[in-house]
Each structure stands twice: as structure tokens, then as C-alpha cells.
Design a protein around this motif. Structure first.
Motif, PDB file in Angstrom:
ATOM      1  N   ASP A   1      -3.144  14.371  -5.459  1.00 51.75           N
ATOM      2  CA  ASP A   1      -4.170  13.959  -4.130  1.00 51.75           C
ATOM      3  C   ASP A   1      -3.342  13.830  -2.974  1.00 51.75           C
ATOM      4  O   ASP A   1      -2.964  12.642  -2.542  1.00 51.75           O
ATOM      5  N   ILE A  44       1.137   4.148  -3.214  1.00 49.58           N
ATOM      6  CA  ILE A  44       0.969   5.321  -3.105  1.00 49.58           C
ATOM      7  C   ILE A  44       1.928   6.331  -3.347  1.00 49.58           C
ATOM      8  O   ILE A  44       1.769   7.357  -4.286  1.00 49.58           O
ATOM      9  N   SER A  97      -4.136  11.043   0.416  1.00 52.16           N
ATOM     10  CA  SER A  97      -3.557   9.668   0.674  1.00 52.16           C
ATOM     11  C   SER A  97      -2.206   9.541   0.842  1.00 52.16           C
ATOM     12  O   SER A  97      -1.721   8.817   1.745  1.00 52.16           O
ATOM     13  N   ARG A 114       0.731  -1.193  -0.003  1.00 46.35           N
ATOM     14  CA  ARG A 114       0.271   0.015  -0.054  1.00 46.35           C
ATOM     15  C   ARG A 114       0.712   1.073   0.033  1.00 46.35           C
ATOM     16  O   ARG A 114       0.609   2.107  -0.652  1.00 46.35           O
ATOM     17  N   SER A 158      -0.821  10.567  -7.033  1.00 45.38           N
ATOM     18  CA  SER A 158      -0.860  11.037  -5.541  1.00 45.38           C
ATOM     19  C   SER A 158      -0.302  12.276  -5.284  1.00 45.38           C
ATOM     20  O   SER A 158      -0.670  13.006  -4.349  1.00 45.38           O
ATOM     21  N   ALA A 192      -1.757  10.639   4.580  1.00 40.51           N
ATOM     22  CA  ALA A 192      -1.989   9.512   5.364  1.00 40.51           C
ATOM     23  C   ALA A 192      -1.223   8.277   5.422  1.00 40.51           C
ATOM     24  O   ALA A 192      -0.827   7.778   6.697  1.00 40.51           O
ATOM     25  N   ALA A 193      -0.565   8.077   4.420  1.00 44.67           N
ATOM     26  CA  ALA A 193       0.509   6.985   4.222  1.00 44.67           C
ATOM     27  C   ALA A 193       1.782   7.545   4.943  1.00 44.67           C
ATOM     28  O   ALA A 193       2.374   6.529   5.976  1.00 44.67           O
TER      29      ALA A 193
END
Length: 391
Positions: A114, A105, A117, A101, A111, A120-121
């Protein structure tokens, strides 16, 4: 919970509890008792570890022995010291999904548009306490990504990799000691590389600063444990970046990196060069400005004196070249401005963090005032009479 021997007289017993070492083949599993000259993976010695790929592999600047007869002989003699490449299957299923994951990303170009995401990672990397087993894999992912020539032309992708390394440094439950050596060279490349973008419009300047801040953070965290780390990084930046034969973008990265190490580093490595570099940059800036004026004047005179046909012919043959030269000159001027700004910022760090007495000892104020002029006024820690009069 059971107890078992991890090693006996320096040898690891081949028992089920040490099964992670017994993957080299069936001959190395428990129950194998025959030991031959070329097979040290049986008996009471732990099986050897091998690289998964057949090609010669470079590790820490040393190439594995696969093309030399002498090295092959040494490999046979020291076959119990071979190394296996990292295997994802050794991780738990949850960690495998976590790693997949994170990497998807970072590698996804979408990404960048955006940031939720990606944030958050990175927040997970900063805060999760159970991902120590992922450190070798994440370190390799960052290092390989930043050392790829294709990726070095992708500014945003390099920025995400640098931020991933920064997030790993922020997680104090992760132990990066054994993997710092493979991170410093790629991150340092993002500081002093000649080209970090596919075109001149991408903001590679902020990438260089982010990489420098991450490198300094790593030195601050592990500097007490490894006392030679910080001096080696400063020496590397000084020798590789602070040279007049280097590109301006490389000089910029070196100045930014050294200034982030604090006022003492600026005093030792940048102040002695400040006047020479500034005068050189100012001279080049003046030449570029005069050259652009000459080109512009010649183009205007040519347009006034020639007819339409001659003008069209010049547009096809010469005007494109003049425009390219003008754009190149403008880009050069911008690089010079960025280098000057970086040097002024380094001088500000020094002058605002040392006492006036130390400034008087280390800096010839009169000489610097002649070179830098009023640019030195905002750098003074106290309000001078001149500033008070202006206010």
C-alpha cells in the motif's frame, strides 16, 4: 518572556527555567545546596545525565565505562559529562504521535503493498517545517533499523528506511549536521553488503542504487560545509568494494556509488581498473557457460543410457545437485551481467561529460575498443562516421 542565565562560568545554574536538566533526581532540583564528592548533581552545577540502560553502550565506536576499573574511576572523576539516552517524553504530545505514526508505517510490512500511506508519510517528512526536534529520534530509528542483521534480510524494509533518510535530506528546514555520522555507516552497508535479501529473487540491486544516490545526495548537500566528507566516502567505497576478493554484489555497489559522484571520480578510480575487471568477468562468464554445457550434455547422455530404475536413483542422488549447481551458475552469471552493466554505465558517465580532448588524454581508445568493442559506440558524445554509416 523572561531572561535567565543559561550558564555562569561554564556551569548551568539549577533554576526552574533550566528544569530540563534537573531530571536526574530530587537532589539535583532547585533548592538543593549540598555538594559531595560523588554527587555533582546538587548545588550550582547542573545535574549529570546518565544512560537509561544498565548495559555497556557503544557510542561512536567507543564503549561506555561499565566493565573496567580504570574506566569506572574516570567516570567518577568526570561524572558531569555522562549522557542520557533520548527520551520520547521530552517531546510534545503532537510530536510523539507524529513519530509513532511515521515509525508504524515504516515498520508495517503491509505498507509495501500500500504505497499511498508510505508516500504520504514521506511527503510529510519532506515538507513539514516543525519537526526539527524529531531529527535525533528519526536518525536513531533509521540507523538502528539498517544495522540490524535481521532487517538486512528484508529488502523492502531497508528500502523504506533509506527513503526515510532521503526524505529528511530533502527537507531543507531540518539540520542533520550532528546526526550524519550515525547515518553514513548504515546507508553504506546497504550499498556494499554481501547479502541484502532472504532469497535471490528479491531486487536488492535497486536498493543498492537507491542507497548510493541517497549517500551522494548527503555529500552534495553538506560537502561544502564538511570538505572531507566526499573524499572519505569515495575512499571507503574504493577500499572496501573495488577489490577482486570481494563478492560481485559488493563490487557492483562500489561501482554504482563511485559513478554517481561524477566523471572525475570515474576517471580517478574506475577507468584504471575497467579493463582488468572486464576481462576477469568475461573469463568467468565463459567458464560458467562451458561448465553448464558439459553438465547438460552429461545429464542427457546419462538419461539415454540408463534404465528407469537407474534414472530414478540418479534423480534422488545426483540430479538435484546438478540442478542446484545450474541454478547457482545462473545466479552467478546474472551477477556478472549486473557488474558489467554498472561498469558500462560508469564509462558512459565519463565519456559523455568530458571533451574528446580529455578522453584522448585519459583513455587509450584503441585498447578500450579491443576490450569493449561496439559497446563504446553509444557512449560517444558526438556522432561518428561509423554510427552515421549504420544509421
Amino acid at each position: 518572556m523572561t531572561l535567565h542565565w543559561l550558564a555562569v562560568d561554564g556551569n548551568m545554574p539549577v533554576i526552574p527555567m533550566n528544569e530540563v536538566w534537573n531530571r536526574a533526581g530530587g537532589a539535583g532540583r532547585a533548592g538543593a545546596t549540598t555538594t559531595t564528592t560523588n554527587d555533582l548533581t546538587s548545588g550550582d552545577v547542573a545535574p549529570t545525565l546518565e544512560f537509561d540502560d544498565d548495559d555497556a553502550t557503544t557510542l561512536g565506536g567507543l564503549t561506555t565505562a561499565s566493565s573496567s576499573t580504570t574506566n569506572e574511576k574516570n567516570t567518577v572523576e568526570d561524572s558531569s559529562i555522562r549522557i542520557r539516552e533520548l527520551q520520547h517524553r521530552l517531546l510534545s504530545e503532537e510530536l510523539q504521535l507524529y513519530y509513532a505514526r511515521i515509525t508504524s508505517i515504516v515498520e508495517n510490512p503491509a505498507s509495501s503493498s500500500d504505497p499511498a500511506s508510505l508516500s504520504a508519510a514521506l511527503r510529510g517528512i519532506r515538507t513539514d517545517t516543525g519537526i526539527q526536534e524529531l531529527v535525533p529520534f528519526l536518525s536513531r530509528f533509521v540507523a538502528n533499523g539498517l544495522m540490524s542483521k535481521r532487517n538486512l534480510q528484508r529488502t523492502e524494509h531497508c528500502r523504506k528506511l533509506v527513503r526515510l533518510f532521503d526524505a529528511m535530506l530533502d527537507n531543507r528546514s531540518l539540520h542533520l549536521d550532528l546526526h550524519l555520522h550515525q547515518m553514513f555507516t548504515p546507508v553504506g552497508t546497504c550499498i556494499v553488503a554481501k547479502k541484502l535479501s532472504a532469497n535471490s529473487h528479491e531486487n536488492h540491486w535497486s536498493l543498492r542504487e537507491e542507497a548510493a544516490r541517497t549517500l551522494v545526495k548527503a555529500c552534495d548537500i553538506y560537502g561544502q560545509q564538511y570538505t572531507t566528507m566526499k573524499p572519505r566516502m569515495i575512499k571507503l567505497l574504493t577500499q572496501q568494494a573495488l577489490r577482486v576478493d570481494r563478492p560481485l554484489v559488493t563490487q557492483y555497489g562500489g561501482i554504482v556509488g563511485i559513478s554517481l559522484f561524477g566523471p572525475r571520480a570515474v576517471d580517478a578510480f574506475l577507468l584504471p581498473l575497467a579493463r582488468e575487471y572486464w576481462e576477469r568477468w568475461e573469463g568467468e562468464m565463459t567458464r560458467l557457460t562451458n561448465s553448464r554445457r558439459v553438465v547438460g550434455g552429461a545429464a542427457a547422455a546419462n538419461n539415454n543410457n540408463n534404465g528407469k530404475e537407474k534414472e530414478e536413483e540418479d534423480k534422488k542422488k545426483g540430479n538435484r545437485k546438478r540442478k542446484d549447481d545450474y541454478d547457482e551458475g545462473g545466479g552467478r552469471e546474472y551477477e556478472l551481467n549486473m557488474c558489467q552493466q554498472a561498469l558500462l554505465n560508469a564509462m558512459r558517465i565519463f565519456m559523455q561529460n568530458v571533451t574528446p580532448e580529455e578522453q584522448a588524454k585519459r583513455v587509450d581508445v584503441g585498447t578500450f575498443a579491443d576490450v569493449f568493442g561496439e559497446r563504446l559506440i553509444p557512449m560517444r558524445p558526438e556522432v561518428t562516421e561509423y554510427m552515421a554509416a549504420i544509421i
